[in-house]
Design an enzyme around this catalytic site. Structure first.
Site, PDB file in Angstrom:
ATOM      1  CG  ASP A  49      -0.352  -0.229   2.904  1.00  0.00           C
ATOM      2  OD1 ASP A  49       1.022   0.664   2.719  1.00  0.00           O
ATOM      3  OD2 ASP A  49      -1.147   0.325   3.585  1.00  0.00           O
ATOM      4  CB  ILE A  50       0.080   4.135  -0.872  1.00  0.00           C
ATOM      5  CG1 ILE A  50       0.216   3.556  -2.675  1.00  0.00           C
ATOM      6  CG2 ILE A  50       1.058   6.144  -1.377  1.00  0.00           C
ATOM      7  CD1 ILE A  50      -0.949   4.924  -3.541  1.00  0.00           C
TER       8      ILE A  50
ATOM      9  CG  ASN B 251      -6.598  11.290  -0.607  1.00  0.00           C
ATOM     10  OD1 ASN B 251      -6.960  11.101  -1.359  1.00  0.00           O
ATOM     11  ND2 ASN B 251      -7.506   9.577   0.028  1.00  0.00           N
TER      12      ASN B 251
ATOM     13  CG  ASP C 189      -9.381   9.514  -6.726  1.00  0.00           C
ATOM     14  OD1 ASP C 189      -9.488   8.640  -6.197  1.00  0.00           O
ATOM     15  OD2 ASP C 189     -10.658  10.409  -7.201  1.00  0.00           O
TER      16      ASP C 189
ATOM     17  CD  GLU D 296      -4.267   3.700   2.058  1.00  0.00           C
ATOM     18  OE1 GLU D 296      -4.431   3.661   3.182  1.00  0.00           O
ATOM     19  OE2 GLU D 296      -5.571   3.209   1.671  1.00  0.00           O
TER      20      GLU D 296
END
Length: 282
Positions: free
Chosen positions: A158-159, A166, A175, A201
């Site tokens: 995942d990020i 965000n 996005d 994510e």
């Protein structure tokens, strides 16, 4: 003026109320068209014919005409052949048009069905497989791995700090990163590797015929590629860089999908809590 057979038959038909009579007759060499119309006694006729016993309205004879008809009949036969050929041609044309329209319609229908299937099987944002379709394909690869004895490895990543991204730049920026990261991911994988957006994510890659060591190297290449990529909005007003944390696990004998993903998730958790932007093998 004695009536022949045709004319006698015509006179009898006139007495029955028929208004005309015709037929085709031949003499062995030529065909004739014969036609006869009745002569009906009218009031002026009675001046000469009353003494013969005729009354007004009686049939007192007929006018008979005979015409050579061999050429006409031949032309009719030729025309009939032309009409039949034209009819077959029209039928064939209509059939071809129907086949063409059907094929185009069926083709459009199949394409629409494929598009709907793709929409149902893929994540709307990244165009990667969704979890449901990924699980279906993974089950097939797991069965093949068990059958052939070839390794199967799972890469879960995942990020890092995606929530902060965000919060700082908005969900549109998030996005944009997810979409462009998916493109980078697909470019780095083989055609038969499985990639899906696992959630939020988080992403899952399943590599057939790949052991844990090979999967670790693939995951490291992915991590390095993403870490050095600049993610830019279309208007180029915003450029971002992100890193990922990765967990790797190879399928063990008798494991379920949930069990091997759980081990990869544990490795991912360890990567996040030991500095992020790194790969950890289960």
């Amino acid at each position: 003026n004695r009536a022949d057979g045709f004319e006698q038959a015509a006179l009898q038909s006139f007495n029955r109320g028929q208004r005309e009579y015709f037929s085709f007759e031949g003499d062995g060499q030529q065909t004739f068209f014969r036609y006869m119309a009745p002569l009906v006694t009218t009031k002026p006729c009675l001046r000469c014919h009353a003494h013969q016993g005729y009354r007004e309205g009686d049939i007192r004879g007929g006018i008979s005409v005979s015409m050579p008809a061999s050429e006409m009949l031949q032309q009719i036969k030729i025309n009939r052949v032309y009409i039949i050929l034209i009819a077959f041609g029209i039928i064939a044309l209509i059939y071809a048009i129907i086949r063409y329209i059907s094929r185009v319609f069926i083709g459009d229908l199949n394409r629409a069905e494929q598009q709907l299937q793709e929409m149902a099987n893929r994540d709307f944002l990244t165009s990667l497989l969704n979890r449901r379709e990924a699980y279906r394909r993974i089950q097939e690869e797991m069965a093949r791995s068990v059958r052939t004895g070839l390794p199967l490895s799972f890469i879960l990543f995942d990020i890092d700090h995606f929530k902060q991204l965000n919060d700082s730049h908005g969900h549109n920026a998030g996005d944009m990163v997810l979409t462009q990261l998916a493109v980078k991911l697909m470019a780095a994988l083989r055609d038969y590797d499985i990639a899906c957006r696992y959630g939020g994510e988080e992403f899952l890659v399943v590599a057939p015929e790949t052991d844990e060591e090979q999967a670790f190297k693939l995951a490291e290449r992915l991590r390095a590629t993403i870490a050095t990529t600049c993610f830019t909005t279309e208007d180029q007003e915003l450029t971002l860089t992100v890193t990922i944390s990765v967990g790797v696990a190879q399928l063990k004998q008798g494991e379920t999908i949930e069990q091997v993903i759980s081990r990869a998730d544990g490795a991912l958790y360890h990567a996040k809590h030991t500095g992020r932007n790194r790969v950890v093998a289960a």
